[in-house]
Design an enzyme around this catalytic site. Structure first.
Site, PDB file in Angstrom:
ATOM      1  N   PHE A  49      22.787 -49.473  -6.585  1.00 55.61           N
ATOM      2  CA  PHE A  49      23.972 -49.016  -5.854  1.00 55.61           C
ATOM      3  C   PHE A  49      24.263 -47.566  -6.196  1.00 55.61           C
ATOM      4  O   PHE A  49      24.394 -47.202  -7.358  1.00 55.61           O
ATOM      5  CB  PHE A  49      25.184 -49.876  -6.207  1.00 55.61           C
ATOM      6  CG  PHE A  49      26.424 -49.525  -5.420  1.00 55.61           C
ATOM      7  CD1 PHE A  49      26.476 -49.754  -4.057  1.00 55.61           C
ATOM      8  CD2 PHE A  49      27.538 -48.975  -6.052  1.00 55.61           C
ATOM      9  CE1 PHE A  49      27.611 -49.447  -3.325  1.00 55.61           C
ATOM     10  CE2 PHE A  49      28.683 -48.672  -5.336  1.00 55.61           C
ATOM     11  CZ  PHE A  49      28.726 -48.896  -3.964  1.00 55.61           C
ATOM     12  N   GLY A  50      24.354 -46.728  -5.168  1.00 57.35           N
ATOM     13  CA  GLY A  50      24.719 -45.326  -5.351  1.00 57.35           C
ATOM     14  C   GLY A  50      26.141 -45.087  -4.890  1.00 57.35           C
ATOM     15  O   GLY A  50      26.503 -45.464  -3.771  1.00 57.35           O
ATOM     16  N   TYR A  51      26.943 -44.448  -5.730  1.00 61.91           N
ATOM     17  CA  TYR A  51      28.331 -44.159  -5.363  1.00 61.91           C
ATOM     18  C   TYR A  51      28.705 -42.705  -5.622  1.00 61.91           C
ATOM     19  O   TYR A  51      29.835 -42.292  -5.363  1.00 61.91           O
ATOM     20  CB  TYR A  51      29.293 -45.077  -6.140  1.00 61.91           C
ATOM     21  CG  TYR A  51      29.208 -44.932  -7.644  1.00 61.91           C
ATOM     22  CD1 TYR A  51      30.009 -44.017  -8.321  1.00 61.91           C
ATOM     23  CD2 TYR A  51      28.336 -45.723  -8.394  1.00 61.91           C
ATOM     24  CE1 TYR A  51      29.938 -43.890  -9.700  1.00 61.91           C
ATOM     25  CE2 TYR A  51      28.255 -45.591  -9.773  1.00 61.91           C
ATOM     26  CZ  TYR A  51      29.058 -44.671 -10.414  1.00 61.91           C
ATOM     27  OH  TYR A  51      28.976 -44.544 -11.777  1.00 61.91           O
ATOM     28  N   GLY A  52      27.756 -41.908  -6.134  1.00 59.30           N
ATOM     29  CA  GLY A  52      27.958 -40.477  -6.347  1.00 59.30           C
ATOM     30  C   GLY A  52      26.924 -39.716  -5.545  1.00 59.30           C
ATOM     31  O   GLY A  52      26.796 -39.897  -4.329  1.00 59.30           O
ATOM     32  N   SER A  53      26.138 -38.877  -6.214  1.00 55.36           N
ATOM     33  CA  SER A  53      25.133 -38.090  -5.501  1.00 55.36           C
ATOM     34  C   SER A  53      24.041 -38.958  -4.878  1.00 55.36           C
ATOM     35  O   SER A  53      23.380 -38.534  -3.921  1.00 55.36           O
ATOM     36  CB  SER A  53      24.509 -37.060  -6.443  1.00 55.36           C
ATOM     37  OG  SER A  53      23.884 -37.686  -7.542  1.00 55.36           O
ATOM     38  N   GLU A 130      20.542 -40.632 -15.801  1.00 60.03           N
ATOM     39  CA  GLU A 130      21.915 -41.016 -16.148  1.00 60.03           C
ATOM     40  C   GLU A 130      22.102 -41.142 -17.664  1.00 60.03           C
ATOM     41  O   GLU A 130      22.978 -41.876 -18.123  1.00 60.03           O
ATOM     42  CB  GLU A 130      22.260 -42.350 -15.470  1.00 60.03           C
ATOM     43  CG  GLU A 130      21.989 -42.380 -13.977  1.00 60.03           C
ATOM     44  CD  GLU A 130      22.848 -41.392 -13.186  1.00 60.03           C
ATOM     45  OE1 GLU A 130      23.861 -40.908 -13.741  1.00 60.03           O
ATOM     46  OE2 GLU A 130      22.507 -41.100 -12.026  1.00 60.03           O
TER      47      GLU A 130
END
Length: 241
Positions: A49-53, A130
């Site tokens: 799941f991507g929620y930033g870049s 990360e």
């Protein structure tokens, strides 16, 4: 036995305009027939799941991407960035997820399906990317909108979120004005911090029109009000990764 990919991506035209490096889907291999196989998904595949870049720039190979959301979290600029969007001397700010008091609170983002054959390489890449305070967690991902050719049931997905005891966690107490002041002028190896905010806000509007991400959009408003060099980030999304 080969999985047949039957699905077209949801809102494909809009998403491709945001993620220019989207590639054709690779046909994975399954070893047993299942409900997932009918929809072109192998049981052993992993979802990220991507929620930033990662919403607009997925720098790893994936088989499928789906718009959707997770529940029980809020997206907040509570993490200092000393690598991608800042330095040790002048940290920037990037998003993490914090628990919401409302279990139905939604964070909208992008789900990426990773083939089993690519899983180790992709996770190693993301673990390194990360490394500044983020850890893997598992949550439920809700694909939206529904598709006739793809699986619509909630699925387990991996997220990276910054722990509140990591050295770069900035805390909950700074006002949006203070966060904006930190972002202005900060830059790291991935570019200017202010561009990160503009691109994320613009991607959210294009992918999820009508959804009000108040923390993100108010921070964007404050930054634009004090940014003499502001230009429409939409024209940049197709040019930059």
């Amino acid at each position: 036995m080969t999985c047949k990919n039957l699905g077209a991506l949801v809102n494909l035209k809009s998403i491709i305009s945001i993620i220019p490096n989207h590639r054709s889907l690779v046909v994975p291999v399954c070893f047993k027939m299942s409900t997932n196989e009918v929809h072109g998904v192998c049981d052993s595949d992993t979802w990220i799941f991507g929620y930033g870049s990662l919403v607009w720039k997925a720098d790893f190979p994936y088989e499928e991407m789906r718009t959707g959301f997770i529940k029980g979290y809020q997206r907040r600029f509570y993490q200092n960035s000393i690598d991608h969007r800042g330095t040790h001397e002048k940290p920037g700010r990037v998003v993490t997820l914090v628990q919401s008091k409302n279990p139905d609170s939604k964070v909208w983002g992008m789900g990426y399906r990773i083939a089993e054959s690519k899983k180790i390489d992709v996770l190693n890449h993301l673990d390194h990317r990360e490394k500044n305070g983020y850890e893997r967690h598992k949550v439920e991902f809700y694909p939206y909108p529904e598709s006739e050719t793809q699986i619509n049931e909630p699925k387990t997905i991996l997220i990276y979120l910054a722990t509140q005891d990591n050295p770069s966690f900035a805390g909950h107490n700074d006002s949006l004005e203070q966060i904006a002041n930190q972002i202005q002028g900060a830059a790291g190896e991935s570019g200017k911090n202010i561009e990160y905010v503009y691109k994320l806000a613009d991607a959210m509007r294009q992918l999820y029109p009508g959804v009000d991400d108040d923390h993100l959009f108010e921070l964007e408003r404050i930054l634009k009000a004090h940014d003499p060099g502001f230009c429409d980030s939409r024209s940049q999304l197709s040019k930059e990764g």
